[in-house]
Design a protein around this motif. Structure first.
Motif, PDB file in Angstrom:
ATOM      1  N   ARG A  12      -3.360   7.249   2.545  1.00  0.00           N
ATOM      2  CA  ARG A  12      -4.104   5.757   2.625  1.00  0.00           C
ATOM      3  C   ARG A  12      -5.155   5.638   2.152  1.00  0.00           C
ATOM      4  O   ARG A  12      -5.965   4.474   1.818  1.00  0.00           O
ATOM      5  CB  ARG A  12      -3.749   5.284   3.943  1.00  0.00           C
ATOM      6  CG  ARG A  12      -3.952   4.481   4.516  1.00  0.00           C
ATOM      7  CD  ARG A  12      -3.573   3.659   5.386  1.00  0.00           C
ATOM      8  NE  ARG A  12      -1.367   3.746   5.718  1.00  0.00           N
ATOM      9  CZ  ARG A  12      -0.815   2.922   4.894  1.00  0.00           C
ATOM     10  NH1 ARG A  12      -1.171   1.642   4.257  1.00  0.00           N
ATOM     11  NH2 ARG A  12       0.539   3.306   5.422  1.00  0.00           N
ATOM     12  N   SER A  32       0.693  -1.382   0.272  1.00  0.00           N
ATOM     13  CA  SER A  32      -0.255   0.430  -0.163  1.00  0.00           C
ATOM     14  C   SER A  32       0.843   1.454  -0.408  1.00  0.00           C
ATOM     15  O   SER A  32       0.071   2.381  -0.766  1.00  0.00           O
ATOM     16  CB  SER A  32      -0.480   0.446   1.295  1.00  0.00           C
ATOM     17  OG  SER A  32      -1.769  -1.020   1.318  1.00  0.00           O
ATOM     18  N   GLN A  33       1.728   0.774   0.786  1.00  0.00           N
ATOM     19  CA  GLN A  33       2.792   1.871   0.692  1.00  0.00           C
ATOM     20  C   GLN A  33       3.534   3.059  -0.686  1.00  0.00           C
ATOM     21  O   GLN A  33       3.436   3.584  -1.152  1.00  0.00           O
ATOM     22  CB  GLN A  33       4.504   2.133   1.665  1.00  0.00           C
ATOM     23  CG  GLN A  33       4.526   3.476   1.768  1.00  0.00           C
ATOM     24  CD  GLN A  33       4.314   4.531   2.967  1.00  0.00           C
ATOM     25  OE1 GLN A  33       3.367   4.057   3.781  1.00  0.00           O
ATOM     26  NE2 GLN A  33       3.664   6.153   2.175  1.00  0.00           N
ATOM     27  N   GLU A  62      -4.966  -2.742   3.657  1.00  0.00           N
ATOM     28  CA  GLU A  62      -4.340  -1.358   4.589  1.00  0.00           C
ATOM     29  C   GLU A  62      -2.744  -1.784   4.089  1.00  0.00           C
ATOM     30  O   GLU A  62      -2.418  -0.688   3.807  1.00  0.00           O
ATOM     31  CB  GLU A  62      -4.617  -0.710   5.253  1.00  0.00           C
ATOM     32  CG  GLU A  62      -4.464  -0.799   6.448  1.00  0.00           C
ATOM     33  CD  GLU A  62      -5.282  -2.302   7.145  1.00  0.00           C
ATOM     34  OE1 GLU A  62      -4.532  -3.178   8.387  1.00  0.00           O
ATOM     35  OE2 GLU A  62      -6.395  -2.222   6.690  1.00  0.00           O
ATOM     36  N   LYS A  63      -2.090  -3.309   4.092  1.00  0.00           N
ATOM     37  CA  LYS A  63      -0.783  -3.182   4.086  1.00  0.00           C
ATOM     38  C   LYS A  63      -0.207  -3.466   3.057  1.00  0.00           C
ATOM     39  O   LYS A  63       1.021  -2.770   2.603  1.00  0.00           O
ATOM     40  CB  LYS A  63      -0.273  -4.784   5.159  1.00  0.00           C
ATOM     41  CG  LYS A  63      -1.126  -4.399   6.344  1.00  0.00           C
ATOM     42  CD  LYS A  63      -0.497  -5.592   7.255  1.00  0.00           C
ATOM     43  CE  LYS A  63      -0.657  -5.198   8.920  1.00  0.00           C
ATOM     44  NZ  LYS A  63      -0.518  -6.807   9.488  1.00  0.00           N
ATOM     45  N   GLY A  64      -0.740  -4.189   1.787  1.00  0.00           N
ATOM     46  CA  GLY A  64      -0.242  -4.172   0.565  1.00  0.00           C
ATOM     47  C   GLY A  64      -1.801  -5.300   0.009  1.00  0.00           C
ATOM     48  O   GLY A  64      -2.564  -5.612   0.529  1.00  0.00           O
ATOM     49  N   TYR A  65      -1.834  -5.614  -1.182  1.00  0.00           N
ATOM     50  CA  TYR A  65      -2.352  -6.064  -2.346  1.00  0.00           C
ATOM     51  C   TYR A  65      -2.011  -7.460  -3.333  1.00  0.00           C
ATOM     52  O   TYR A  65      -0.781  -7.255  -3.593  1.00  0.00           O
ATOM     53  CB  TYR A  65      -3.251  -4.903  -3.164  1.00  0.00           C
ATOM     54  CG  TYR A  65      -3.959  -3.792  -1.706  1.00  0.00           C
ATOM     55  CD1 TYR A  65      -5.172  -4.517  -1.663  1.00  0.00           C
ATOM     56  CD2 TYR A  65      -3.517  -3.018  -2.034  1.00  0.00           C
ATOM     57  CE1 TYR A  65      -5.676  -3.748  -1.212  1.00  0.00           C
ATOM     58  CE2 TYR A  65      -4.374  -2.123  -1.190  1.00  0.00           C
ATOM     59  CZ  TYR A  65      -5.076  -2.639  -0.461  1.00  0.00           C
ATOM     60  OH  TYR A  65      -5.791  -1.261   0.045  1.00  0.00           O
ATOM     61  N   VAL A 114      -9.471   0.876  -4.829  1.00  0.00           N
ATOM     62  CA  VAL A 114      -9.079  -0.140  -4.222  1.00  0.00           C
ATOM     63  C   VAL A 114     -10.501  -1.049  -4.337  1.00  0.00           C
ATOM     64  O   VAL A 114     -10.900  -1.657  -5.001  1.00  0.00           O
ATOM     65  CB  VAL A 114      -8.188  -0.904  -3.270  1.00  0.00           C
ATOM     66  CG1 VAL A 114      -7.992  -2.502  -3.771  1.00  0.00           C
ATOM     67  CG2 VAL A 114      -6.786  -0.409  -3.977  1.00  0.00           C
ATOM     68  N   ILE A 125      -6.583   5.365  -1.283  1.00  0.00           N
ATOM     69  CA  ILE A 125      -6.033   4.366  -1.950  1.00  0.00           C
ATOM     70  C   ILE A 125      -7.067   3.537  -1.454  1.00  0.00           C
ATOM     71  O   ILE A 125      -7.329   2.482  -2.487  1.00  0.00           O
ATOM     72  CB  ILE A 125      -5.107   3.743  -1.557  1.00  0.00           C
ATOM     73  CG1 ILE A 125      -3.876   4.977  -2.061  1.00  0.00           C
ATOM     74  CG2 ILE A 125      -4.778   2.812  -1.808  1.00  0.00           C
ATOM     75  CD1 ILE A 125      -3.525   5.141  -3.730  1.00  0.00           C
ATOM     76  N   LEU A 126      -7.679   3.224  -0.282  1.00  0.00           N
ATOM     77  CA  LEU A 126      -8.601   1.902   0.242  1.00  0.00           C
ATOM     78  C   LEU A 126      -9.649   2.142  -0.169  1.00  0.00           C
ATOM     79  O   LEU A 126     -10.316   0.942  -0.523  1.00  0.00           O
ATOM     80  CB  LEU A 126      -8.902   1.689   1.989  1.00  0.00           C
ATOM     81  CG  LEU A 126      -6.897   2.445   2.395  1.00  0.00           C
ATOM     82  CD1 LEU A 126      -7.648   1.858   3.917  1.00  0.00           C
ATOM     83  CD2 LEU A 126      -7.119   0.357   3.147  1.00  0.00           C
TER      84      LEU A 126
END
Length: 88
Positions: free
Chosen positions: A43, A32-33, A67-70, A50, A46-47
């Motif tokens: 952030r 996510s970063q 929220e950490k990654g996809y 997505v 982005i959430l």
């Protein structure tokens, strides 16, 4: 996609979606970063984007994560690209 392409897109959300999709498609796993850094949005944005992308593309893609990654993969590449072109 190059910066000229992004300049031709007038709707901010569409531009963000295209940027997010470009990053996600290039990397099967994306933090996510990295999305935040490359799109320069919060952030929370982005959430939300997505979540909306997952709804819009439906069963043409598999986009899982938090929220950490996809993690991204195609289920129906032809359907995905048709919907992606419809955005523009």
């Amino acid at each position: 996609m190059d910066t000229l392409f992004y300049q031709l897109i007038f709707h901010a959300k569409t531009k963000r979606w295209c940027q997010l999709l470009e990053i996600i498609e290039e990397n099967e796993h994306t933090l996510s970063q990295k999305l935040i850094d490359q799109t320069q949005v919060a952030r929370r944005t982005i959430l939300n984007d997505v979540k909306e992308i997952k709804t819009y593309f439906g069963d043409t893609i598999q986009l899982t994560g938090d929220e950490k990654g996809y993690h991204f993969s195609f289920r129906n590449p032809t359907g995905f690209y048709k919907k992606k072109q419809a955005l523009l």
